[in-house]
Write a protein that holds these residues in place. Structure first.
Motif, PDB file in Angstrom:
ATOM      1  N   LEU A   7       0.670  -1.149   0.020  1.00 41.57           N
ATOM      2  CA  LEU A   7       0.070  -0.029  -0.102  1.00 41.57           C
ATOM      3  C   LEU A   7       0.896   1.189   0.018  1.00 41.57           C
ATOM      4  O   LEU A   7       1.816   1.463   1.122  1.00 41.57           O
ATOM      5  N   TYR A   8       0.661   2.029  -1.070  1.00 40.15           N
ATOM      6  CA  TYR A   8       1.299   3.387  -1.317  1.00 40.15           C
ATOM      7  C   TYR A   8       0.737   4.238  -0.474  1.00 40.15           C
ATOM      8  O   TYR A   8      -0.629   4.528  -0.626  1.00 40.15           O
ATOM      9  N   ALA A   9       1.099   5.015   0.592  1.00 37.02           N
ATOM     10  CA  ALA A   9       0.291   5.546   1.561  1.00 37.02           C
ATOM     11  C   ALA A   9       0.644   6.930   1.864  1.00 37.02           C
ATOM     12  O   ALA A   9       1.958   7.294   1.841  1.00 37.02           O
ATOM     13  N   LEU A  10      -0.093   7.648   2.871  1.00 34.74           N
ATOM     14  CA  LEU A  10       0.131   8.905   3.434  1.00 34.74           C
ATOM     15  C   LEU A  10      -0.456   8.743   4.929  1.00 34.74           C
ATOM     16  O   LEU A  10      -1.499   8.717   4.818  1.00 34.74           O
ATOM     17  N   TYR A  30       0.022  -6.530   4.942  1.00 38.25           N
ATOM     18  CA  TYR A  30       0.538  -5.749   3.706  1.00 38.25           C
ATOM     19  C   TYR A  30       1.683  -4.942   4.222  1.00 38.25           C
ATOM     20  O   TYR A  30       1.808  -4.774   5.122  1.00 38.25           O
ATOM     21  N   GLU A  31       2.555  -4.475   3.035  1.00 44.55           N
ATOM     22  CA  GLU A  31       3.445  -3.526   3.298  1.00 44.55           C
ATOM     23  C   GLU A  31       3.315  -2.272   3.133  1.00 44.55           C
ATOM     24  O   GLU A  31       2.748  -1.903   1.886  1.00 44.55           O
ATOM     25  N   ASN A  32       3.484  -1.282   4.182  1.00 46.28           N
ATOM     26  CA  ASN A  32       3.074   0.135   3.949  1.00 46.28           C
ATOM     27  C   ASN A  32       4.222   0.819   3.732  1.00 46.28           C
ATOM     28  O   ASN A  32       5.264   0.909   4.193  1.00 46.28           O
ATOM     29  N   ILE A  33       4.172   1.462   2.341  1.00 46.59           N
ATOM     30  CA  ILE A  33       4.968   2.261   1.707  1.00 46.59           C
ATOM     31  C   ILE A  33       4.684   3.836   1.878  1.00 46.59           C
ATOM     32  O   ILE A  33       3.734   4.381   1.152  1.00 46.59           O
ATOM     33  N   GLU A  34       5.326   4.524   2.996  1.00 42.12           N
ATOM     34  CA  GLU A  34       4.973   5.918   3.036  1.00 42.12           C
ATOM     35  C   GLU A  34       5.579   6.914   2.034  1.00 42.12           C
ATOM     36  O   GLU A  34       6.700   6.677   1.833  1.00 42.12           O
ATOM     37  N   GLU A  35       4.729   7.554   1.402  1.00 42.32           N
ATOM     38  CA  GLU A  35       4.937   8.399   0.310  1.00 42.32           C
ATOM     39  C   GLU A  35       5.345  10.010   0.830  1.00 42.32           C
ATOM     40  O   GLU A  35       4.543  10.187   1.715  1.00 42.32           O
ATOM     41  N   ASN A  36       6.305  10.437   0.157  1.00 44.16           N
ATOM     42  CA  ASN A  36       6.197  12.004   0.360  1.00 44.16           C
ATOM     43  C   ASN A  36       5.763  12.714  -0.893  1.00 44.16           C
ATOM     44  O   ASN A  36       6.138  12.540  -1.870  1.00 44.16           O
ATOM     45  N   MET A  37       4.480  13.281  -0.742  1.00 42.82           N
ATOM     46  CA  MET A  37       3.893  13.881  -1.786  1.00 42.82           C
ATOM     47  C   MET A  37       4.636  14.959  -2.549  1.00 42.82           C
ATOM     48  O   MET A  37       4.269  15.472  -3.410  1.00 42.82           O
ATOM     49  N   ASP A  43       7.749   4.614  -8.122  1.00 35.84           N
ATOM     50  CA  ASP A  43       6.774   3.616  -8.198  1.00 35.84           C
ATOM     51  C   ASP A  43       5.535   4.145  -8.308  1.00 35.84           C
ATOM     52  O   ASP A  43       4.645   3.499  -8.825  1.00 35.84           O
ATOM     53  N   LEU A  44       5.270   5.234  -7.270  1.00 36.33           N
ATOM     54  CA  LEU A  44       3.976   5.860  -7.284  1.00 36.33           C
ATOM     55  C   LEU A  44       3.525   6.420  -8.752  1.00 36.33           C
ATOM     56  O   LEU A  44       2.481   6.095  -9.136  1.00 36.33           O
ATOM     57  N   LEU A  45       4.457   7.113  -8.941  1.00 39.78           N
ATOM     58  CA  LEU A  45       4.098   7.841 -10.527  1.00 39.78           C
ATOM     59  C   LEU A  45       3.918   6.491 -11.822  1.00 39.78           C
ATOM     60  O   LEU A  45       3.090   6.817 -12.536  1.00 39.78           O
ATOM     61  N   LYS A  53      -1.465  10.174  -7.196  1.00 30.99           N
ATOM     62  CA  LYS A  53      -1.611  10.204  -5.579  1.00 30.99           C
ATOM     63  C   LYS A  53      -1.961   9.009  -5.175  1.00 30.99           C
ATOM     64  O   LYS A  53      -2.159   7.985  -5.533  1.00 30.99           O
ATOM     65  N   VAL A  54      -1.769   8.824  -3.593  1.00 35.46           N
ATOM     66  CA  VAL A  54      -2.291   7.865  -2.679  1.00 35.46           C
ATOM     67  C   VAL A  54      -3.693   8.185  -2.370  1.00 35.46           C
ATOM     68  O   VAL A  54      -4.352   9.174  -2.488  1.00 35.46           O
ATOM     69  N   PRO A  55      -4.315   6.918  -2.082  1.00 37.52           N
ATOM     70  CA  PRO A  55      -3.553   5.506  -1.933  1.00 37.52           C
ATOM     71  C   PRO A  55      -3.459   4.756  -3.184  1.00 37.52           C
ATOM     72  O   PRO A  55      -4.463   4.869  -4.100  1.00 37.52           O
ATOM     73  N   VAL A  56      -2.467   3.867  -3.096  1.00 36.99           N
ATOM     74  CA  VAL A  56      -2.320   2.843  -4.484  1.00 36.99           C
ATOM     75  C   VAL A  56      -2.326   1.365  -3.720  1.00 36.99           C
ATOM     76  O   VAL A  56      -1.339   1.373  -2.976  1.00 36.99           O
TER      77      VAL A  56
END
Length: 217
Positions: A7-10, A30-37, A43-45, A53-56
């Motif tokens: 989970l790509y998250a904030l 799940y693996e939580n992957i904290e994003e810096n927006m 990966d997020l892009l 944007k998150v969540p993905v």
């Protein structure tokens, strides 16, 4: 079959928290992957090129974007505690209310704070919240989902938790308990659910974030 879930998250996002609540309800690791927006990961892009944007949610390498879409996917793939009603009509009604919250309630609330409490914006936001208030009155149930939370309750996590914190941060109060007793009663019940309590970020964090955002510090 492998079951890799990322989970790509904030942490402070109500939309990310929706997905985390759904994953928790199903007992999914799940693996939580904290994003810096401000500095989004490649990966997020790659996984969400449309909205960036998150969540993905990435399940076995397949990305799914948009919180309500992700919740429906989770409910379809993992059995156990249902998040959407099983009956086709009830499912359609739940989708309607979840979409109403996203399309009407949230933009109206953000407009209040963005306009620094402009009178017309408050009237519009109260009009949308009144529709939810009336729906809870008609249902006469503890949650939108009846005795247990469902997708509509999860979609309304912003109203239950973030709205009051932003009111505190900005000192613009319009969604009062006197005006919307049913919504507040529902919010109390929702926030007392163990699965919700475990996920929510600290209120101090949210208040501090929005004080900065709206220039109140």
């Amino acid at each position: 079959m492998s079951n890799e879930v990322k989970l790509y998250a904030l942490g402070g996002s109500p939309f990310v928290c929706r997905v985390k609540i759904a994953l928790s309800m199903k007992g999914i690791k799940y693996e939580n992957i904290e994003e810096n927006m401000r500095n989004k990961s490649d990966d997020l892009l790659k996984y969400n090129p449309v909205h960036k944007k998150v969540p993905v949610l990435v399940h076995n390498g397949n990305p799914i974007s948009e919180s309500l879409v992700i919740i429906e996917y989770i409910d379809d793939v993992w059995k156990g505690v249902p998040i959407l009603p099983q009956d086709p009509y009830e499912k359609a009604i739940a989708r309607f209310w979840a979409k109403f919250i996203d399309d009407k309630c949230l933009p109206a609330a953000f407009k209040v704070f963005g306009s620094n409490g402009e009178k017309q914006a408050i009237a519009e936001a109260c009009e949308q919240l009144q529709i939810l208030e009336n729906e809870l009155k008609i249902r006469g149930t503890k949650f939108f989902g009846g005795d247990n939370i469902n997708i509509v309750d999860i979609a309304a996590d912003f109203i239950a938790y973030w709205l009051g914190a932003i009111e505190e941060a900005t000192q613009i109060k319009f969604a009062t308990r006197e005006k919307f007793p049913k919504i507040h009663e529902w919010a109390d019940n929702f926030l007392n659910c163990q699965v919700v309590k475990e996920i929510l970020p600290s209120r101090d964090h949210i208040v501090g974030f929005f004080k900065k955002k709206f220039g109140k510090v």
